[in-house]
Design a protein around this motif. Structure first.
Motif, short mmCIF file in Angstrom:
data_model
loop_
_atom_site.label_atom_id
_atom_site.label_comp_id
_atom_site.label_asym_id
_atom_site.label_seq_id
_atom_site.Cartn_x
_atom_site.Cartn_y
_atom_site.Cartn_z
N THR A 22 0.63 -1.53 -0.28
CA THR A 22 0.42 -0.23 -0.03
C THR A 22 0.69 1.19 0.02
O THR A 22 1.01 2.35 -0.50
CB THR A 22 -0.79 -0.01 1.01
OG1 THR A 22 -1.82 -1.09 1.10
CG2 THR A 22 -1.95 1.04 1.29
N THR A 23 2.71 1.29 0.83
CA THR A 23 2.83 2.63 0.65
C THR A 23 3.60 3.22 -0.02
O THR A 23 3.78 3.87 -1.13
CB THR A 23 3.77 2.57 2.17
OG1 THR A 23 4.34 0.91 1.35
CG2 THR A 23 2.94 2.92 3.65
N ARG A 83 10.50 -1.59 1.59
CA ARG A 83 11.05 -1.23 3.00
C ARG A 83 10.77 0.08 2.68
O ARG A 83 10.81 0.74 3.72
CB ARG A 83 12.47 -2.04 2.75
CG ARG A 83 12.27 -3.08 3.45
CD ARG A 83 13.34 -4.44 3.67
NE ARG A 83 14.49 -3.68 2.80
CZ ARG A 83 14.97 -4.96 2.08
NH1 ARG A 83 13.87 -6.32 2.18
NH2 ARG A 83 15.89 -4.81 1.32
N VAL A 84 12.27 0.53 1.92
CA VAL A 84 12.21 2.06 1.57
C VAL A 84 10.33 3.02 2.46
O VAL A 84 10.17 3.87 3.32
CB VAL A 84 12.67 2.39 0.09
CG1 VAL A 84 12.49 4.35 0.21
CG2 VAL A 84 14.08 2.10 0.40
N THR A 85 8.97 2.32 0.93
CA THR A 85 8.14 2.85 0.79
C THR A 85 7.32 3.22 2.81
O THR A 85 7.07 3.84 3.56
CB THR A 85 7.29 2.82 0.01
OG1 THR A 85 7.13 1.90 -0.02
CG2 THR A 85 8.06 3.43 -1.34
N GLU A 86 7.90 1.70 3.27
CA GLU A 86 7.10 1.91 4.70
C GLU A 86 7.64 2.14 5.24
O GLU A 86 6.48 2.86 6.48
CB GLU A 86 7.26 0.00 5.41
CG GLU A 86 6.77 -0.15 6.43
CD GLU A 86 7.34 -1.15 6.38
OE1 GLU A 86 6.54 -2.35 7.32
OE2 GLU A 86 8.43 -2.30 6.69
N ARG A 87 8.23 3.16 5.54
CA ARG A 87 9.36 3.96 6.23
C ARG A 87 9.16 5.30 6.48
O ARG A 87 8.73 5.94 6.30
CB ARG A 87 10.48 3.85 6.44
CG ARG A 87 11.03 2.42 7.14
CD ARG A 87 12.39 1.71 7.17
NE ARG A 87 12.86 0.64 7.93
CZ ARG A 87 12.20 -0.22 7.49
NH1 ARG A 87 12.20 -0.60 6.54
NH2 ARG A 87 13.03 -1.99 8.43
N LEU A 88 9.17 5.54 4.65
CA LEU A 88 9.24 6.95 4.75
C LEU A 88 8.00 7.39 4.41
O LEU A 88 7.58 8.47 4.47
CB LEU A 88 9.80 7.30 2.49
CG LEU A 88 11.37 8.01 3.16
CD1 LEU A 88 12.15 7.39 1.42
CD2 LEU A 88 12.19 8.67 3.85
N ILE A 89 7.49 7.06 3.51
CA ILE A 89 5.61 7.26 3.25
C ILE A 89 4.76 7.94 4.60
O ILE A 89 4.58 8.51 4.35
CB ILE A 89 4.97 6.44 2.87
CG1 ILE A 89 5.40 6.30 1.32
CG2 ILE A 89 3.06 6.69 2.02
CD1 ILE A 89 5.37 7.55 0.18
#
Length: 456
Positions: free
Chosen positions: A70-71, A207-213
């Motif tokens: 989703t992110t 992994r990146v979008t899960e943290r950044l978004i």
């Protein structure tokens, strides 16, 4: 070339006028009715399955957790449209445009949900063992329209290049204005960051979008709430303007040129559609990789996307612009600066500009990373995994060229290519709506009762 580009622009303007708006709104209404207005009847349950399970890893087959998928999808929708597009809608359509933006979001939920459900239903594993899917797969496998699937994939593959260039140029220009950093430096930085993430594949992107978004959304919402809190006495009037001028014309005031009801509807619908991307068909490409036990469950995350992107983040932007009054001072040609000016009323012009620049920079990085993934999947679908890696290099080069403002004639094809993506996707979703209805009925007949028992 001038004659050719003129015709391209004319065709694009025509398609993105009433034809596509009618297709998207009409299609969304049809799907909403055929699915029994599920987004209104079961919204509490949908929220429990999404907002209530953000940390859940899900169950079933897949490559990413439901939230990572989703992110990743949100990364392509959360961007300049949320911060720059909303003020443009207000400048050209008046505050009433926000009401119509909400309406199109509620209708678009049916479309986004259907796309994601079909993305899961017709996904498959690639040579690397990752799940892949999207409109090209459900058009080919669900309807047997191979040529249409190839047209969609080729158009989206080319659209990603133009889109990456535009995104890169927009942030390079913003950062040059705020920090004086040359576009070549910004372009190199974006290209390097995107390359580092992209070469890690969909798991690295997740992994990146899960943290950044989530971090970006929280930072933006908190800072917006601070602005609104400083102007809280103007909040009731702002909502009054939105509801009143959704149905009544509004006269000119200061830099605002005035707007009729038709303009409010047109710009509200256009911004809403562009912001949440319901009907564009990109979201199911990311969601197809999700671990899930039922297609409808992942479809609920599509609903989550629209709620977060349009009903929450875009509304925050609208309230910042309306409560501070900058929409009455700044004319339509400079509408993109409204949010920065609004932030300046509380944080000061320097700090306000820095906050918006940082948020936009991070939004653009994640957007470009995800749309490049979308482009790669089209190349893989058309020509195989090897070609998709070559396309990735071309996209990263396009980021640098775009930052410098080069190949602007390519940008003129952006809207036309996007139309070639939207039209076959929405038509395919409508033809496959019976399958979506079947899956939805199965969920609410066989799975939903058990979920209710767990809650009890």
């Amino acid at each position: 070339m001038n004659v050719f580009t003129h015709w391209v622009e004319w065709i694009s303007d025509f398609l993105w006028g009433f034809p596509i708006i009618i297709l998207l709104i009409g299609g969304g209404l049809f799907l909403t009715i055929r699915l029994g207005f599920f987004q209104f009847r079961y919204m509490p349950h949908i929220f429990r399955q999404t907002f209530g399970k953000i940390m859940s890893k899900g169950s079933g087959d897949g490559t990413l957790t439901p939230f990572q998928a989703t992110t990743s999808a949100l990364a392509s929708t959360m961007g300049a449209a949320n911060i720059v597009g909303v003020p443009v809608a207000i400048a050209l359509g008046g505050p009433g445009a926000i009401f119509w933006m909400w309406i199109v979001a509620l209708i678009g939920i049916g479309t986004k949900y259907s796309e994601v459900v079909l993305g899961i239903k017709y996904r498959e594993k690639n040579a690397a063992g990752d799940y892949v899917g999207g409109p090209m797969y459900y058009i080919k496998k669900g309807l047997g329209w191979k040529k249409v699937a190839y047209i969609f994939a080729f158009a989206l593959m080319m659209e990603v290049m133009a889109s990456a260039m535009v995104q890169s140029n927009s942030i390079a220009t913003t950062i040059e204005g705020s920090f004086g950093l040359p576009p070549i430096v910004t372009g190199l930085l974006i290209a390097l960051l995107v390359a580092l993430i992209s070469f890690g594949g969909i798991k690295a992107i997740g992994r990146v979008t899960e943290r950044l978004i989530p971090s970006m959304v929280v930072i933006y919402i908190i800072s917006a709430l601070i602005i609104i809190a400083f102007h809280f006495t103007a909040v009731p009037a702002a909502f009054g303007l939105i509801f009143t001028h959704a149905f009544q014309p509004i006269s000119a005031a200061g830099g605002f040129a005035g707007a009729g009801v038709a303009a409010a509807i047109r710009w509200g619908l256009a911004r809403g559609l562009y912001s949440n991307e319901a009907g564009i068909g990109t979201a199911p490409i990311a969601h197809a990789a999700a671990v899930n036990s039922h297609p409808a469950k992942q479809g609920f995350w599509g609903v989550f996307e629209v709620v977060v992107d349009t009903l929450i983040v875009c509304t925050m932007t609208a309230m910042v612009v309306l409560t501070t009054g900058v929409w009455e001072v700044i004319d339509a040609d400079n509408a993109a600066n409204m949010v920065t000016e609004a932030y300046g009323t509380v944080f000061g012009s320097a700090l306000g500009g820095i906050i918006i620049s940082i948020v936009l920079f991070l939004f653009v990085i994640t957007t470009i990373v995800v749309i490049i993934y979308y482009g790669e999947k089209q190349a893989e679908f058309l020509f195989g995994a090897g070609f998709s890696k070559a396309v990735r290099v071309v996209y990263i080069a396009a980021i640098l060229v775009g930052a410098l403002g080069g190949l602007q004639f390519v940008w003129k094809f952006l809207d036309l290519l996007l139309a070639m993506v939207v039209i076959p996707n929405v038509i395919a979703v409508l033809f496959l709506s019976g399958k979506v209805r079947e899956i939805t009925l199965d969920y609410f007949t066989n799975v939903y009762p058990n979920e209710r028992k767990k809650k009890a």
